[in-house]
Design an enzyme around this catalytic site. Structure first.
Site, mmCIF file in Angstrom:
data_model
loop_
_atom_site.group_PDB
_atom_site.id
_atom_site.type_symbol
_atom_site.label_atom_id
_atom_site.label_comp_id
_atom_site.label_asym_id
_atom_site.label_seq_id
_atom_site.Cartn_x
_atom_site.Cartn_y
_atom_site.Cartn_z
ATOM 1 N N GLU A 186 123.436 158.672 -9.701
ATOM 2 C CA GLU A 186 123.694 157.418 -8.990
ATOM 3 C C GLU A 186 122.586 156.424 -9.312
ATOM 4 O OE1 GLU A 186 123.613 156.190 -4.386
ATOM 5 O OE2 GLU A 186 125.062 157.792 -4.813
ATOM 6 N N ARG A 244 125.617 162.627 0.508
ATOM 7 C CA ARG A 244 124.734 162.369 -0.624
ATOM 8 C C ARG A 244 125.389 162.896 -1.890
ATOM 9 N NH1 ARG A 244 122.796 159.282 2.268
ATOM 10 N NH2 ARG A 244 120.616 158.983 2.897
ATOM 11 N N VAL A 254 130.733 161.051 1.745
ATOM 12 C CA VAL A 254 129.965 159.900 2.227
ATOM 13 C C VAL A 254 128.584 160.372 2.687
ATOM 14 C CG1 VAL A 254 131.903 158.404 2.841
ATOM 15 C CG2 VAL A 254 131.131 160.117 4.481
ATOM 16 N N HIS A 266 128.096 153.423 -2.950
ATOM 17 C CA HIS A 266 127.162 153.766 -1.875
ATOM 18 C C HIS A 266 127.047 152.614 -0.874
ATOM 19 C CE1 HIS A 266 123.463 156.492 -0.935
ATOM 20 N NE2 HIS A 266 124.034 156.045 0.177
ATOM 21 N N ASP A 283 131.792 157.826 -2.126
ATOM 22 C CA ASP A 283 130.897 156.682 -1.940
ATOM 23 C C ASP A 283 129.538 156.964 -2.560
ATOM 24 O OD1 ASP A 283 130.261 154.065 -0.760
ATOM 25 O OD2 ASP A 283 128.863 155.214 0.490
#
Length: 307
Positions: A249, A220, A218, A268, A244
């Site tokens: 991304e 980066r 959770v 995220h 997450d």
């Protein structure tokens, strides 16, 4: 004092002449692709795109910047010379900790597997309890890699579940860090993205974990070398992962992580709650009142710090 704020109703309410407003402050509001003209004393950054953010930071006269995020890597390179930088990790700490715990509990109880079975209309009950692979966190060793505000919140949340929690800080000696990781049933990544942390979870790191351990990220996405993560998942070195954040991304639709049966993915959103924008506006109000009263607001980033 003139301040630039996001163009959202919760922030526009700060201009009201009532208990929600901030006397003595003039506000203008920005949105993606639109910036007010003229100088400003401060900028509150949030919920915008990179181009608008860069333009905001180039506003003449800026003396301080408040980013309503925990991370600051997206701001530092464009910070005006001499401007003070403040972050808002306290806005996100509790929700991120709750999200991490939720993922751990879901994985322990196999909810991801049963959701997949539900889509197949399959009653996926094991013949014997020992074949279920279902656990609790009772007695589990949980290592929080990055032991700051979120870590302390998560440790508090884990306490009723009987887990043994250990924290790794930036000052933890490498040998002690590796020893903790080797004992972990769960490794929770709470680190920011910095030159020292990018790719810190790689093939070597993953080989050093207990076989079958789970990874929770959770922090980066670029903390983890994704190809090495996939290899560890496929080999069984990792029991699974709760992610997450990912690298890349957003995760492309054809990426193999989507197909991993032992991965729980969220986009995220660990810090997202229905009242997040309202809480961000409230934090901004308190921040501005502190400035108006000559107090140092919370969250000032020390010069030279990368988080």
């Amino acid at each position: 004092m003139r301040v630039l704020l996001p163009d959202l109703p919760e922030f526009r309410a700060l201009s009201q002449h009532d208990e929600h407003g901030v006397p003595g402050v003039t506000f203008d509001h920005y949105r993606r692709g639109h910036l007010p003209d003229g100088e400003a004393d401060g900028v509150v950054l949030w919920l915008t795109d990179a181009a608008t953010r860069t333009a905001l930071l180039a506003t003449p006269g800026v003396k301080w910047v408040l980013t309503l995020t925990a991370g600051i890597e997206h701001v530092q390179a464009h910070l005006p010379p001499g401007a003070a930088l403040f972050n808002a990790s306290r806005l996100h700490d509790r929700a991120v900790a709750v999200h991490a715990l939720s993922g751990m509990l879901a994985a322990s109880r196999g909810l991801h597997r049963f959701r997949d079975a539900q889509r197949r209309h399959h009653w996926d009950a094991p013949a014997l309890p020992r074949d279920s692979a279902l656990t609790t966190l009772d007695g589990a060793t949980v290592v929080l890699w990055g032991y700051g505000h979120i870590g302390r919140n998560l440790e508090e949340l884990l306490a009723p579940h009987g887990a043994h929690v250990h924290g790794i800080r930036s000052t933890t000696p490498e040998g002690e860090r590796d020893e903790l990781l080797a004992q972990a049933d769960w490794v929770v990544l709470l680190l920011p993205s910095t030159p020292d942390t990018r790719g810190i979870v790689n093939a070597s790191t993953l080989r050093g974990l207990k076989r079958g351990a789970w990874l929770v990220n959770v922090g980066r996405g670029n903390l983890v070398v994704t190809d090495d993560l996939l290899n560890a998942l496929n080999s069984g070195q990792l029991g699974g992962a709760v992610l997450d954040v990912t690298d890349p991304e957003p995760l492309p639709g054809e990426h193999p992580l989507w197909e991993q049966p032992n991965v729980i993915l969220t986009p995220h959103i660990a810090s997202t709650t229905t009242d997040l924008v309202a809480r961000g506006a409230h934090l901004t109000r308190d921040f501005l009142i502190d400035l108006q009263q000559g107090h140092e607001p919370d969250g000032r980033v020390t010069a030279g710090r990368t988080y």
